[in-house]
Write an enzyme that holds these catalytic residues in place. Structure first.
Site, mmCIF file in Angstrom:
data_model
loop_
_atom_site.group_PDB
_atom_site.id
_atom_site.type_symbol
_atom_site.label_atom_id
_atom_site.label_comp_id
_atom_site.label_asym_id
_atom_site.label_seq_id
_atom_site.Cartn_x
_atom_site.Cartn_y
_atom_site.Cartn_z
ATOM 1 N N SER A 68 0.818 -1.209 0.000
ATOM 2 C CA SER A 68 0.000 0.000 0.000
ATOM 3 C C SER A 68 0.852 1.260 0.000
ATOM 4 O O SER A 68 1.416 1.592 -1.021
ATOM 5 C CB SER A 68 -1.055 0.036 1.093
ATOM 6 O OG SER A 68 -2.057 0.967 0.697
ATOM 7 N N HIS A 73 4.741 14.051 6.114
ATOM 8 C CA HIS A 73 4.730 15.493 5.875
ATOM 9 C C HIS A 73 5.428 16.150 7.062
ATOM 10 O O HIS A 73 5.148 15.795 8.206
ATOM 11 C CB HIS A 73 3.295 16.032 5.786
ATOM 12 C CG HIS A 73 2.474 15.354 4.739
ATOM 13 N ND1 HIS A 73 2.599 15.631 3.390
ATOM 14 C CD2 HIS A 73 1.524 14.396 4.839
ATOM 15 C CE1 HIS A 73 1.752 14.878 2.710
ATOM 16 N NE2 HIS A 73 1.088 14.119 3.569
ATOM 17 N N CYS A 88 -2.197 -3.229 3.084
ATOM 18 C CA CYS A 88 -3.252 -4.191 2.788
ATOM 19 C C CYS A 88 -2.756 -5.543 3.285
ATOM 20 O O CYS A 88 -1.561 -5.816 3.256
ATOM 21 C CB CYS A 88 -3.503 -4.278 1.284
ATOM 22 S SG CYS A 88 -3.993 -2.720 0.542
#
Length: 126
Positions: A68, A73, A88
């Site tokens: 996935s 940030h 996943c």
């Protein structure tokens, strides 16, 4: 589509400033961390934002995983970071690897405070 989604909001980060401002350096560390926990990177994008009157530009680092994604940030002017790891669990349970990746990256930033969230994705309501 069942999987595990981990997030963390880090505040008061006391790490080397480069981890918050240097996209290439942070990106390479992300790729190392992904590999070290046994996940597979398939693509990546690392971007440093320009400095502003508020301070140095932050970084967005995204690694697409076969399992996935990882996304970071940074807000160097606030000493803050958000982390997002989603795996996943198709073909196997990657939850332990996701937690190890989150733990490794949280430690890198040396936060004074951390707020974690854990969401099991794709579970049917019934």
């Amino acid at each position: 589509m069942q999987g595990l989604h981990l997030t963390a909001d880090l505040h008061g980060c006391t790490c080397e400033p480069a981890w918050l401002c240097d996209a290439d350096r942070l990106g390479q560390r992300c790729l190392q961390a992904v590999s070290s926990v046994g996940l597979q990177a398939v693509a990546q994008l690392f971007h440093t934002f320009p400095a502003t009157t508020h301070g140095p530009g932050g970084v967005t680092a995204t690694v697409l995983l076969a399992e996935s994604h990882l996304c970071i940030h940074t807000w160097p002017e606030q000493g803050a970071v958000t982390l997002d790891v989603y795996v996943c669990n198709f073909g196997g349970d990657h939850s332990t690897k996701a937690q190890a990746l989150m733990d490794t990256l949280c430690a890198l930033f040396e936060p004074a405070q951390v707020s974690h969230a854990r969401l099991q994705r794709g579970e049917l309501m019934g």
